[in-house]
Enzyme design. Structure first.
Site, PDB file in Angstrom:
ATOM      1  N   ASP A   1     -36.110   5.557  16.487  1.00  0.00           N
ATOM      2  CA  ASP A   1     -36.649   4.224  16.219  1.00  0.00           C
ATOM      3  C   ASP A   1     -37.969   4.443  15.485  1.00  0.00           C
ATOM      4  O   ASP A   1     -38.972   4.822  16.102  1.00  0.00           O
ATOM      5  CB  ASP A   1     -36.864   3.481  17.536  1.00  0.00           C
ATOM      6  CG  ASP A   1     -37.426   2.085  17.341  1.00  0.00           C
ATOM      7  OD1 ASP A   1     -37.218   1.500  16.262  1.00  0.00           O
ATOM      8  OD2 ASP A   1     -38.075   1.583  18.276  1.00  0.00           O
TER       9      ASP A   1
ATOM     10  N   GLU B   1     -32.889   3.922  12.829  1.00  0.00           N
ATOM     11  CA  GLU B   1     -32.826   2.475  12.645  1.00  0.00           C
ATOM     12  C   GLU B   1     -33.326   2.098  11.256  1.00  0.00           C
ATOM     13  O   GLU B   1     -34.354   2.596  10.794  1.00  0.00           O
ATOM     14  CB  GLU B   1     -33.661   1.763  13.713  1.00  0.00           C
ATOM     15  CG  GLU B   1     -33.459   0.256  13.682  1.00  0.00           C
ATOM     16  CD  GLU B   1     -34.138  -0.423  14.845  1.00  0.00           C
ATOM     17  OE1 GLU B   1     -33.445  -0.737  15.827  1.00  0.00           O
ATOM     18  OE2 GLU B   1     -35.368  -0.616  14.772  1.00  0.00           O
TER      19      GLU B   1
ATOM     20  N   ASP C   1     -39.567   2.029  23.259  1.00  0.00           N
ATOM     21  CA  ASP C   1     -39.223   2.742  22.025  1.00  0.00           C
ATOM     22  C   ASP C   1     -38.275   3.915  22.307  1.00  0.00           C
ATOM     23  O   ASP C   1     -37.397   4.222  21.505  1.00  0.00           O
ATOM     24  CB  ASP C   1     -40.488   3.260  21.327  1.00  0.00           C
ATOM     25  CG  ASP C   1     -41.456   2.142  21.008  1.00  0.00           C
ATOM     26  OD1 ASP C   1     -41.237   1.439  20.022  1.00  0.00           O
ATOM     27  OD2 ASP C   1     -42.421   1.972  21.778  1.00  0.00           O
TER      28      ASP C   1
END
Length: 156
Positions: A7, A68, A141
């Site tokens: 991420d 991502e 996260d």
């Protein structure tokens, strides 16, 4: 197959490492965050990302990195720094010879909950269930990194 989910961010990068070698059942190997020095110049922060993520890739030895994709919705002040950090991540993967795949937040939500507009806590619950974890991976996260890795495990 080991999948490293990332991420991306400038201040904090979440990661999750899973293995799907045993009967195609994903197992969590590691998760956490990489943080950069707040208020440091962006160039210094990108160097920190380079150093720390390079070490992560070397230690984890993933077969693929799922990252991502950038998603712009409301906060246009963070899109450029996150894009710069994401560029460092993609460069590191390429230099390490590790293939990358991209997933949008909506694809992650759809893959894990069946609903592309699921709430963050629903995605986290799906991560806990699918990886048979005893508690919630923190911080958020890190849970996101695991979610991205799990998403890719559904497409292999």
């Amino acid at each position: 197959m080991k999948i490293l989910g990332i991420d991306p961010g400038l201040g904090r990068i979440g990661f999750g490492l899973i293995d799907v070698s045993v009967r195609n059942t994903p197992q969590a190997l590691a998760w956490g965050i990489i943080e950069t020095t707040p208020k440091a110049p962006i160039g210094k922060r990108l160097v920190e990302i380079h150093h720390d993520v390079k070490a992560l890739i070397e230690e984890a030895a993933p077969d693929v990195i799922a990252i991502e994709s950038l998603f712009y919705f409301r906060n246009n002040t963070t899109i450029v720094p996150v894009a710069q950090a994401r560029g460092v991540l993609l460069l590191l993967a390429e230099l390490a010879g590790v293939p990358t795949v991209d997933y949008t937040p909506m694809q992650v939500k759809q893959a894990l909950t069946g609903y592309g507009k699921a709430e963050k806590h629903e995605v986290t619950e799906a991560v806990i269930l699918r990886l048979n974890l005893l508690k919630k991976p923190t911080p958020d996260d890190a849970a996101d990194g695991l979610a991205i890795a799990l998403t890719h495990s559904q497409f292999i």
